[in-house]
Motif scaffolding. Structure first.
Motif, PDB file in Angstrom:
ATOM      1  N   GLU A  79       0.847  -1.194   0.000  1.00  0.00           N
ATOM      2  CA  GLU A  79       0.000   0.000   0.000  1.00  0.00           C
ATOM      3  C   GLU A  79       0.884   1.246   0.000  1.00  0.00           C
ATOM      4  OE1 GLU A  79      -2.763   0.762   3.372  1.00  0.00           O
ATOM      5  OE2 GLU A  79      -4.225  -0.119   2.007  1.00  0.00           O
ATOM      6  N   LEU A  80       0.507   2.230  -0.813  1.00  0.00           N
ATOM      7  CA  LEU A  80       1.251   3.486  -0.811  1.00  0.00           C
ATOM      8  C   LEU A  80       1.027   4.191   0.523  1.00  0.00           C
ATOM      9  CD1 LEU A  80       0.562   5.007  -4.362  1.00  0.00           C
ATOM     10  CD2 LEU A  80       2.411   3.508  -3.665  1.00  0.00           C
ATOM     11  N   LYS A  81       1.905   5.154   0.816  1.00  0.00           N
ATOM     12  CA  LYS A  81       1.807   5.819   2.126  1.00  0.00           C
ATOM     13  C   LYS A  81       0.621   6.781   2.182  1.00  0.00           C
ATOM     14  CE  LYS A  81       5.714   7.635   3.404  1.00  0.00           C
ATOM     15  NZ  LYS A  81       7.047   7.989   3.825  1.00  0.00           N
ATOM     16  N   GLU A  82       0.666   7.818   1.396  1.00  0.00           N
ATOM     17  CA  GLU A  82      -0.425   8.789   1.365  1.00  0.00           C
ATOM     18  C   GLU A  82      -0.635   9.259  -0.066  1.00  0.00           C
ATOM     19  OE1 GLU A  82       0.203  12.048   4.018  1.00  0.00           O
ATOM     20  OE2 GLU A  82       0.383  10.705   5.725  1.00  0.00           O
ATOM     21  N   PRO A  83      -1.746   9.054  -0.696  1.00  0.00           N
ATOM     22  CA  PRO A  83      -2.925   8.357  -0.199  1.00  0.00           C
ATOM     23  C   PRO A  83      -2.690   6.840  -0.135  1.00  0.00           C
ATOM     24  CG  PRO A  83      -3.180   8.934  -2.500  1.00  0.00           C
ATOM     25  CD  PRO A  83      -1.887   9.520  -2.072  1.00  0.00           C
ATOM     26  N   ALA A  84      -3.418   6.175   0.749  1.00  0.00           N
ATOM     27  CA  ALA A  84      -3.218   4.734   0.960  1.00  0.00           C
ATOM     28  C   ALA A  84      -3.878   3.949  -0.167  1.00  0.00           C
ATOM     29  CB  ALA A  84      -3.787   4.326   2.305  1.00  0.00           C
ATOM     30  N   ILE A  85      -3.144   3.793  -1.276  1.00  0.00           N
ATOM     31  CA  ILE A  85      -3.672   3.060  -2.436  1.00  0.00           C
ATOM     32  C   ILE A  85      -2.985   1.692  -2.497  1.00  0.00           C
ATOM     33  CG2 ILE A  85      -3.983   3.132  -4.945  1.00  0.00           C
ATOM     34  CD1 ILE A  85      -3.341   6.168  -4.693  1.00  0.00           C
ATOM     35  N   PRO A  86      -3.752   0.609  -2.602  1.00  0.00           N
ATOM     36  CA  PRO A  86      -3.111  -0.700  -2.722  1.00  0.00           C
ATOM     37  C   PRO A  86      -2.398  -0.828  -4.080  1.00  0.00           C
ATOM     38  CG  PRO A  86      -5.486  -0.908  -2.906  1.00  0.00           C
ATOM     39  CD  PRO A  86      -5.226   0.513  -2.582  1.00  0.00           C
ATOM     40  N   TYR A  87      -1.223  -1.436  -4.047  1.00  0.00           N
ATOM     41  CA  TYR A  87      -0.482  -1.585  -5.307  1.00  0.00           C
ATOM     42  C   TYR A  87      -0.018  -3.024  -5.507  1.00  0.00           C
ATOM     43  CZ  TYR A  87       3.906  -1.516  -2.598  1.00  0.00           C
ATOM     44  OH  TYR A  87       4.912  -1.812  -1.724  1.00  0.00           O
ATOM     45  N   PHE A  88       0.316  -3.330  -6.769  1.00  0.00           N
ATOM     46  CA  PHE A  88       0.877  -4.613  -7.173  1.00  0.00           C
ATOM     47  C   PHE A  88       2.131  -4.269  -7.968  1.00  0.00           C
ATOM     48  CE2 PHE A  88       0.214  -8.653  -9.833  1.00  0.00           C
ATOM     49  CZ  PHE A  88       0.744  -9.460  -8.843  1.00  0.00           C
ATOM     50  N   MET A  89       3.248  -4.757  -7.548  1.00  0.00           N
ATOM     51  CA  MET A  89       4.507  -4.267  -8.132  1.00  0.00           C
ATOM     52  C   MET A  89       5.402  -5.418  -8.577  1.00  0.00           C
ATOM     53  SD  MET A  89       7.938  -3.836  -7.318  1.00  0.00           S
ATOM     54  CE  MET A  89       8.280  -3.633  -5.596  1.00  0.00           C
ATOM     55  N   VAL A  90       6.168  -5.162  -9.632  1.00  0.00           N
ATOM     56  CA  VAL A  90       7.211  -6.114 -10.041  1.00  0.00           C
ATOM     57  C   VAL A  90       8.495  -5.321 -10.324  1.00  0.00           C
ATOM     58  CG1 VAL A  90       6.595  -6.079 -12.516  1.00  0.00           C
ATOM     59  CG2 VAL A  90       7.739  -8.068 -11.558  1.00  0.00           C
ATOM     60  N   PRO A  91       9.636  -5.803  -9.805  1.00  0.00           N
ATOM     61  CA  PRO A  91      10.900  -5.111 -10.117  1.00  0.00           C
ATOM     62  C   PRO A  91      11.254  -5.290 -11.598  1.00  0.00           C
ATOM     63  CG  PRO A  91      11.154  -6.576  -8.218  1.00  0.00           C
ATOM     64  CD  PRO A  91       9.851  -6.910  -8.851  1.00  0.00           C
ATOM     65  N   ILE A  92      11.860  -4.267 -12.171  1.00  0.00           N
ATOM     66  CA  ILE A  92      12.275  -4.345 -13.579  1.00  0.00           C
ATOM     67  C   ILE A  92      13.736  -4.779 -13.611  1.00  0.00           C
ATOM     68  CG2 ILE A  92      12.535  -3.064 -15.742  1.00  0.00           C
ATOM     69  CD1 ILE A  92      10.414  -1.103 -14.610  1.00  0.00           C
ATOM     70  N   GLY A  93      13.980  -5.970 -14.117  1.00  0.00           N
ATOM     71  CA  GLY A  93      15.346  -6.503 -14.167  1.00  0.00           C
ATOM     72  C   GLY A  93      15.754  -7.069 -12.816  1.00  0.00           C
TER      73      GLY A  93
END
Lengths: 173, 402
Positions: free
Chosen positions: B78-92
């Motif tokens: 979740e991002l800090k402010e605003p609290a948005i849920p995220y889905f992340m993948v590192p690049i490389g």
């Protein structure tokens, strides 16, 4: 890239062949490399081609420069023989030549290096204790300091050592 | 995700259409906001829905390292402010180039694994291509700067002419700053942090001092800052403010990481910069020997340290023993802290009240202890000569790591 000397303290026998080779190659009355006896081993030292060379900083005549391969060169043409570099170097590498009134310093036999040949002192070492190596900052190529060497914190010399191993004593009965 | 979409991502990468197109296609495929960041989480490209009113500024509001739940190669958080849920993948992986985010993710995050993977691959091609171009430029720039800093160019004209090829006006005098990260442990982790730090400083320096030249050598960053000489010499506050601002940015973006900086003397002739470089390294090394962190040290302000830093260890030990030895011995035998009292007193510039306040003791206690030190040393602490000797011995103590 940075070139530097490597000294295996277990192999060096203190024969001073490196000193003689330097004297002969440079054609001077004294050697730019000196062998110091320490307790249990010999330290063969010339210019350490430091990362932060003090000789380079204190020279008022812009006499010194450091090549891309890390070799510190001394341009005799600009030298006035003021001896500031001689006093500043903690390893006593630059030496005053009374015959010319200028300072002389080990240049790692740069003309030989450029032709793919090792320096005269390295070639002369009969036990291969002295070598030239390429420091890339990633690999640990040996000890940076051993007893007998001056303070390395500031100038960061590029010489590396193989420290003396504990020797076994064999008694003949 | 069908194969056609995969092909579309690969086409974007192959044609070099840029990260914006990658983010746009990912946004279209997933129907969610997509963001591409570099290693410092600076926004490089994004695709946000027209109705969204996100305003992240330059950086995604997240702390590094990630406090996120790991799902294989992906992360949920979740991002800090605003609290948005995220889905992340590192690049490389090795090297890592950045991060790719999908925002407003729901419980059905598995559906987005495939598009995210395809987009990360396309982004990696784009970023590795631009990294290669940057690395080539960085290599040649570093070589030129190295030639200046190691006095490899014959004269000032040669420096100025070659500088013109890079668009730099080296006829102007420059001040030189050398910076290095504090702490020298954990080389593997340190390399990633160093890369992040380099990216961060390059971006912010470009904003705060666009005319400054940034180069790197081994693990140090070197900045050449053009300055104007005033009647009273140079204005050091410009450098102090710039370095402090960069230190603040580094600490806030890289989880408390700090760096120290050394500044050489000011030379009007660019051909003398090699001297300033050595001086800056000396200033930095002295601050390291004094075990300072996040320090900014000017070579011309080193004072007496300049005279003692180059002494042999034995001479320094002798001096320390002769000057402070009896007090140290008394402390050990009687379990007192007279050396600490003396240090606090001297670093408070001899101000009794301030020193007592700093030590949380009554001022009369401080006076009593100082009297005791005078008795032990048989010296008068009101004499300037005595104070200078003791101050120097305390600096030597730090240098010796006592």
């Amino acid at each position: 890239m940075q070139l530097g000397f490597f000294l295996d303290l277990n192999r060096c026998t203190g024969c001073r062949a490196c000193e003689a080779a330097c004297r002969n190659w440079k054609g001077m009355g004294f050697s730019l490399r000196q062998v110091y006896p320490e307790t249990g081993y010999y330290l063969s030292l010339a210019c350490n081609h430091c990362e932060n060379p003090e000789c380079f900083r204190v020279c008022p005549e812009r006499t010194y420069n450091k090549r891309r391969d890390g070799i510190i060169l001394h341009n005799s043409g600009r030298c006035t023989g003021c001896n500031r570099c001689v006093r500043a170097c903690p390893f006593a590498a630059p030496r005053y030549n009374p015959a010319t009134g200028k300072v002389e310093k080990c240049d790692l036999c740069v003309e030989r290096i450029d032709n793919g040949v090792v320096p005269a002192c390295v070639e002369a070492c009969p036990v291969k204790a002295l070598q030239v190596l390429e420091l890339d900052g990633k690999k640990d190529l040996g000890a940076k300091w051993v007893a007998g060497l001056a303070n390395i914190h500031l100038t960061r010399p590029t010489i590396r050592f193989k420290p003396p191993a504990a020797r076994e004593r064999h008694l003949l009965l | 995700m069908d194969q056609q979409k995969w092909c579309q991502f690969m086409e974007i990468a192959a044609e070099g259409r840029g990260l914006t197109q990658v983010a746009r296609l990912l946004g279209e495929v997933s129907g969610l906001p997509a963001v591409v960041c570099d290693l410092t989480l600076r926004l490089l490209a994004f695709q946000l829905p027209a109705e969204s009113n996100y305003n992240f500024g330059d950086y995604l509001p997240l702390d590094l390292p990630f406090q996120a739940e790991r799902q294989g190669e992906f992360y949920l958080g979740e991002l800090k402010e605003p609290a948005i849920p995220y889905f992340m993948v590192p690049i490389g992986r090795e090297p890592r180039y950045g991060y790719l985010f999908l925002l407003e993710i729901g419980a059905d995050w598995q559906v987005y694994q495939e598009p995210l993977r395809a987009a990360a691959l396309a982004a990696m091609v784009e970023m590795s291509r631009s990294r290669m171009a940057q690395e080539t430029e960085r290599h040649y720039r570093n070589e030129f700067i190295q030639d200046i800093l190691y006095n490899n160019l014959p004269n000032r004209d040669a420096v100025v002419n070659r500088g013109r090829l890079w668009g730099w006006d080296l006829t102007r005098p420059h001040l030189l700053v050398v910076m290095e990260l504090d702490g020298r442990n954990n080389q593997g982790c340190r390399k990633t942090v160093w890369e992040q730090w380099h990216q961060l400083l390059r971006f912010h320096l470009g904003r705060q001092a666009p005319e400054a030249i940034l180069a790197d050598r081994s693990d140090q960053l070197i900045i050449l800052i053009p300055l104007r000489l005033t009647e009273t010499g140079i204005n050091k506050s410009i450098i102090i403010n710039l370095v402090k601002s960069l230190q603040k940015i580094t600490t806030s973006h890289l989880a408390g990481t700090t760096f120290s900086a050394g500044v050489g003397r000011f030379y009007e002739n660019v051909a003398d910069l090699y001297r300033a470089y050595q001086e800056a390294k000396v200033a930095l090394e002295v601050s390291r020997l004094l075990r300072r962190r996040a320090a900014l040290t000017f070579f011309d302000e080193l004072g007496v340290l300049r005279l003692i830093f180059n002494q042999g260890e034995q001479e320094l030990e002798d001096y320390y023993e002769e000057t402070l030895g009896p007090v140290v011995k008394y402390d050990t035998e009687h379990n007192t802290n007279l050396v600490e009292t003396l240090a606090v007193f001297l670093f408070a510039s001899g101000d009794h009240n301030r020193a007592a306040e700093n030590m949380f003791i009554h001022v009369n206690t401080l006076r009593y202890r100082l009297k005791k030190i005078e008795e032990i040393l048989s010296q008068d602490l009101r004499q300037l000569e005595v104070l200078v000797n003791l101050y120097t011995a305390l600096q030597v103590k730090v240098m010796l790591g006592r």
